[in-house]
Design an enzyme around this catalytic site. Structure first.
Site, short mmCIF file in Angstrom:
data_model
loop_
_atom_site.label_atom_id
_atom_site.label_comp_id
_atom_site.label_asym_id
_atom_site.label_seq_id
_atom_site.Cartn_x
_atom_site.Cartn_y
_atom_site.Cartn_z
N GLU A 109 0.83 -1.21 0.00
CA GLU A 109 0.00 0.00 0.00
C GLU A 109 0.87 1.26 0.00
OE1 GLU A 109 -3.27 -0.19 2.83
OE2 GLU A 109 -4.12 -1.90 1.77
N GLU B 30 -5.05 -8.27 -0.67
CA GLU B 30 -5.85 -8.10 0.56
C GLU B 30 -7.30 -7.96 0.15
OE1 GLU B 30 -4.55 -5.18 3.43
OE2 GLU B 30 -2.43 -5.63 3.04
O1 AHR Z 1 -5.29 -5.97 6.79
C1 AHR Z 1 -5.21 -4.85 7.59
C2 AHR Z 1 -4.54 -3.67 6.89
O2 AHR Z 1 -5.33 -3.28 5.82
C3 AHR Z 1 -3.20 -3.94 6.27
O3 AHR Z 1 -2.17 -3.82 7.19
C4 AHR Z 1 -3.09 -2.87 5.25
O4 AHR Z 1 -2.28 -3.23 4.17
C5 AHR Z 1 -4.52 -2.63 4.85
O5 AHR Z 1 -4.83 -1.27 4.84
#
Ligand code: AHR
Length: 529
Positions: free
Chosen positions: A209, A332
């Site tokens: 991210e 994610e």
């Molecule tokens: O999964 C939780 C968080 O969500 C992670 O650390 C991040 O990459 C995302 O914003």
């Protein structure tokens, strides 16, 4: 105070029941009684035009140094008083054939310095995890412990390097520690730590991210940084050819995909899209267990948005990579609810109901059905964090509905995708809005056996599915179902098996046609023979 990541917007078979199956319980019979007036969904499954393989890496997991994801989740002092891996959790993860585990983050990755987590545990520095909950991190779980975890699960590693607060030197030294066969100072250090053989890690994330918690970069700046960092992740031999994964877009940031692919695409093997299903505004996402049908509907609608995201990002990637060499990795994804009342809000601990299970099923269907481009995904997260497979409490462990969906879907790992087209069918209508009620994936495994998974997200209306089977010689269908009495049924430590798969009998095959009645709010898997 914990710092939460910035985000722009929260972001089937059939036939013959195995005679050996136990007689259905009353509850099962209730679930399996199809409504004869249910609208019919017509489907074509065409094996004669199959060409893509569903990568098992779509079923990847994610384990971050966050709350009890690592500590007490997979790494515990229970029993011995000394840190060790949890046998019960590992055993359960083996059963769902986890293909890879993304680690150490997440936001934590761009804050993590790998050298803090190697060597004798007593000499490892303690740090404060200012990303998640401000708790003391003793670094007892580091690189070698992670590699032991994935080895025991039977998974491949997927390591995410630090771009945000790290340097190309730090990243390339980690790469060398992991992969150099021997003779270099770092390979010798690994050997001194008890691991003579190179780990041969291939999947390596260059930051996480980077548009947000990984450094708040613009895509142009990240693309240049990606090139600079990735350049030093080099092969030491054929088996360590890196699979370099770039930070991908946040949800619908199509400009990110365009710029990063244009400027760095030739050096990228995977582009890591992140999208969470959030019901309600970010500040009040809603309870994991106490919700109305409206919130059920919004969850399904939110999850189905993945279809548009995957399609549009893929289309942009096609501009620079028409042969689809670069994988879209949904690194994610999952449901993000308010934390369980009474728990640390920086720990992201949430329960997991049948709703989460259905969201997992329809998301996995989207990934499977885009197998030409989506060749990896990592649900967030594996244990005790967000949409988990497993929740632990002291020495206890429970399997969530999401775990059971992953188990049902193991049939699709590395199987050939059989294109499935819904030609007509019902919608799940809520108020003035509606979404398609039925979702599914068909595949054929290495033994030549076809499988079908199907979901009915309508919480009150059964759906009859009639599937024309083209290019398949099938005469029977046997299967299992995941459903439950209520939309918010879940497994608790008191009642750990309230939601679990049961045999499914409401499917039959005749004249190349499969007819199956999907109960409301259910997921099924069928083996077609
Ligand atoms: O999964 C939780 C968080 O969500 C992670 O650390 C991040 O990459 C995302 O914003």
């Amino acid at each position: 105070m914990s710092r939460l990541p910035v985000r722009f917007a929260p972001a089937i078979t059939l036939g013959v029941v195995l005679a050996a199956l136990a007689a259905p319980t009353h509850a099962q019979r209730a679930h399996q009684t199809g409504d004869p007036t249910a609208p019919i969904t017509r489907v074509i499954i065409d094996a004669s035009v199959a060409h893509d393989t569903i990568s098992r890496h779509i079923y990847g997991q994610f384990a971050e140094h966050l709350g009890h994801g690592i500590y007490d989740g997979v790494w515990t002092k229970e029993g011995t008083g000394q840190w060790h891996l949890r046998d019960d959790v590992i055993e359960a993860l083996r059963r769902i054939q986890v293909p890879n585990v993304r680690w150490p983050g997440g936001c934590f990755a761009d804050y993590y310095h790998w050298r803090d987590g190697i060597g004798p545990a007593s000499r490892r520095p303690h740090m404060v995890n200012t990303v998640w909950g401000n708790v003391v991190e003793d670094n007892s779980f580091g690189t070698d412990e992670y590699m032991e975890l994935v080895r025991r699960i039977g998974a491949e590693p997927f390591v995410v390097g630090n771009v945000g607060t790290g340097s190309p030197r730090e990243m390339t030294e980690w790469w060398e520690y992991l992969n150099h066969p021997g003779g270099s100072a770092l390979a010798d250090e690994r050997k001194a730590n008890g691991h003579a053989a190179a780990y041969n890690v291939r999947r390596f994330g260059v930051g996480n991210e980077s548009w947000g918690c990984g450094g708040a970069m613009r895509p142009e700046f990240y693309a240049d940084n990606y090139r600079r960092f990735a350049e030093f992740l080099r092969s030491f031999n054929d088996s360590t050819r890196p699979f370099r994964i770039a930070t991908g877009p946040n949800v619908e940031d199509y400009n990110w995909t365009d710029v990063v692919m244009r400027e760095a695409g030739r050096m990228i093997d995977g582009l890591d899209l992140h999208y969470y299903t959030v019901v309600g505004p970010w500040a009040h996402k809603g309870s994991a267990t106490q919700f109305s049908e409206r919130e059920w509907f919004l969850a399904m609608k939110g999850a189905l948005r993945m279809q548009e995201l995957v399609t549009r990002h893929s289309t942009i990637m096609d501009k620079y990579d028409p042969r689809k060499r670069v994988a879209l990795i949904v690194g994610e994804w999952g449901m993000w609810h308010d934390v369980e009342p009474g728990t640390n809000r920086g720990f992201l601990y949430q329960q997991n109901t049948l709703r989460d299970g259905l969201v997992a099923a329809i998301s996995l269907d989207i990934f499977n059905n885009h197998a030409d481009r989506v060749r990896g995904a990592n649900i967030a997260q594996m244990v005790n964090v967000l949409q988990s497979m497993i929740l632990t409490r002291g020495p206890q462990m429970l399997l969530t509905p999401t775990y059971h969906v992953f188990e049902l879907y193991t049939v699709h790992h590395d199987a050939v995708l059989l294109p499935l087209t819904i030609t007509s069918g019902g919608y799940y209508v809520f108020g003035t809005d509606s979404v398609p009620a039925v979702s599914g994936t068909a595949s054929r495994d290495r033994r030549g056996v076809a499988h079908l998974t199907m979901s009915n997200i309508d919480p009150s209306q059964a759906r009859t599915v009639v599937a024309e089977l083209r290019g398949l010689n099938v005469s029977s269908a046997t299967g299992r179902i995941l459903t439950a009495p209520a939309i918010n049924s879940y497994n608790s430590f008191e009642q750990a098996n309230a939601v679990r798969p049961e045999p499914f009998t409401d499917a039959r095959v005749a004249n190349g046609q499969l007819t199956v009645t999907l109960p409301p709010k259910s997921v099924i898997v069928l083996e077609l023979r």
